[in-house]
Scaffold this active site. Structure first.
Site, PDB file in Angstrom:
ATOM      1  N   CYS A  56       1.004  -1.276  -0.009  1.00 36.98           N
ATOM      2  CA  CYS A  56       0.025   0.168   0.096  1.00 36.98           C
ATOM      3  C   CYS A  56       0.693   1.181   0.085  1.00 36.98           C
ATOM      4  O   CYS A  56       0.504   2.367  -0.366  1.00 36.98           O
ATOM      5  CB  CYS A  56      -0.977  -0.162   1.203  1.00 36.98           C
ATOM      6  SG  CYS A  56      -0.250  -0.158   2.598  1.00 36.98           S
ATOM      7  N   GLU A 118       8.360  -1.111  11.425  1.00 33.69           N
ATOM      8  CA  GLU A 118       6.967  -2.203  11.504  1.00 33.69           C
ATOM      9  C   GLU A 118       7.994  -3.352  10.811  1.00 33.69           C
ATOM     10  O   GLU A 118       8.569  -3.131   9.855  1.00 33.69           O
ATOM     11  CB  GLU A 118       6.238  -1.381  10.684  1.00 33.69           C
ATOM     12  CG  GLU A 118       6.553  -0.975   9.196  1.00 33.69           C
ATOM     13  CD  GLU A 118       6.029  -2.023   8.289  1.00 33.69           C
ATOM     14  OE1 GLU A 118       5.420  -3.039   8.692  1.00 33.69           O
ATOM     15  OE2 GLU A 118       6.348  -1.961   6.920  1.00 33.69           O
TER      16      GLU A 118
END
Length: 441
Positions: A56, A118
């Site tokens: 994304c 992340e």
């Protein structure tokens, strides 16, 4: 071997432009085939290696071939997204050789993500590499690049606290929802899709004990598995427009190429809700929710880019970890470039020259000598010659062939050159002896 990369991400390109270049995992193989055919059609890039990472937040193409083809790669990607090369170039970044390795290592380690540190991107990279392997597009160079990326990412994860203070996209969504609703336990939440991102979001929201959870998915079987985990219900996507008004919060992330929640459906839902506010998060690229929805007065719509300011908190706490991670990446880049240099026939990637091709030539030469001497020995044995005499001749023939060039160099040139050659020969052949050979050989 040349290595290059072309990409766009959340820092260089707006959401809608990134959406034009988003590839679902099942699209990677045919897309790679098209890219390779395009590059090979020029005749200058036979056996090109390719891989595509599409999430994304980014779409990146990695390539390796004997010669770089950055312009051709950019032109192909621009055409695939239906934009001009000039527009794509203005929003993209291009990298070659060591810069490719550094970028890949930083991406795998979570240093180039919207959510610093992340771990999800590492799994996405591994999926992309498996897709490239399945498509037959991954060769030794890119395979080595990505395997080293994974190793560096693991070291960064275990040796630093890069992810200790990170705020995930899912946690950011919960935080924003908490600012709109006084008590999340009184809300009904709809999740559209059943992939990894939706699973993460559902996990975070479920911790707040909402009144109801529902999963809308194209295939009921996968939706049922996820709904069962959180004690929720499952519905078909086709039923979503008629039931949208039931939910206070909608979090969507599917692989659809077109929006699945339109402006009209949201307007009708608001009317049924008597304009009670709706919280919506669109984590999909391309968008799942039409952008015009954001203009509605009773809707609070957030996209992946809107969450950027939320997830970029606690930066100061992570700076020491970032510095440690960059040091690990530096060492990884040097190691990869050394590996590349050893494989380069011209030594263009470093001062050492091409060691691997030289080793291959030496092995081929010695194999040829060995085959000749064995064939000669077999003929002598067939004639009835003494076995010991044949073995003696075999060993002498091999050693003479191996030493012929060395001895010739020791006898040639001036005294200074012979002395330098003698030192090299001594280091290579006489490691167990302290004395150097006679320069007058």
């Amino acid at each position: 071997m040349a290595v290059w990369a072309l990409g766009i991400n959340h820092t260089t390109a707006p959401l809608d432009l990134r959406g034009r270049f988003a590839f679902a995992l099942d699209q990677i193989a045919p897309t790679l085939q098209g890219l390779r055919q395009s590059l090979c059609s020029t005749g200058a890039h036979p056996g090109i290696e390719t891989a595509i990472i599409s999430t994304c937040n980014r779409t990146e193409i990695y390539c390796a071939a004997h010669q770089p083809a950055m312009d051709h790669t950019l032109g192909w990607l621009a055409q695939s997204g239906g934009v001009s090369p000039a527009l794509l170039r203005s929003h993209s970044y291009t990298l070659e050789d060591s810069l490719v390795a550094r970028h890949a290592f930083r991406v795998a380690s979570g240093l180039d993500s919207m959510v610093l540190g992340e771990a999800q991107i590492l799994g996405q990279m591994k999926d992309a590499v498996r897709a490239a392997e399945t498509a037959g597009a991954l060769g030794s160079t890119l395979n080595q690049l990505f395997q080293r990326s994974f190793a560096v990412a693991k070291e960064v994860r275990t040796s630093t606290e890069i992810g200790a203070h990170s705020i995930s996209m899912a946690a950011a969504a919960v935080r924003l929802a908490g600012q709109l609703f006084e008590d999340l336990s009184e809300t009904k939440i709809l999740f559209v899709g059943a992939g990894e991102m939706i699973e993460l979001c559902a996990t975070h929201f479920a911790a707040k004990n909402p009144k109801a959870i529902a999963i809308a998915n194209r295939t009921l079987e996968r939706g049922e598995k996820l709904a069962a985990r959180f004690g929720g219900e499952v519905m078909r996507l086709a039923d979503l427009p008629e039931r949208l008004h039931e939910f206070d919060a909608v979090i969507s992330c599917t692989a659809s190429s077109l929006p699945i929640i339109g402006l009209g459906a949201v307007e009708r839902a608001l009317k049924k809700r008597r304009h009670r506010p709706m919280f919506m998060v669109d984590l999909a690229v391309p968008r799942d929710i039409e952008p015009e929805v954001k203009a509605l007065g009773d809707v609070y719509l957030y996209t992946v880019d809107d969450l950027a300011t939320v997830v970029q908190t606690a930066q100061a706490n992570r700076q020491a970890a970032v510095a440690q991670a960059e040091a690990i990446i530096d060492a990884g880049v040097q190691s990869f470039m050394h590996w590349m240099d050893l494989r380069s026939p011209t030594g263009t990637l470093g001062a050492g020259g091409g060691v691997v091709p030289l080793i291959q030539q030496l092995n081929a030469q010695t194999d040829e000598w060995r085959a000749l001497e064995i064939a000669r020995a077999k003929k002598l044995l067939a004639k009835g010659e003494d076995v010991d005499a044949v073995l003696e001749a075999l060993s002498r023939g091999i050693t003479q062939k191996m030493l012929h060039g060395t001895l010739a160099e020791l006898r040639a040139g001036d005294a200074e050159m012979r002395a330098q050659t003698a030192q090299t020969v001594s280091r290579l052949f006489l490691r167990s002896q302290s004395k150097t050979p006679n320069n007058g050989l």
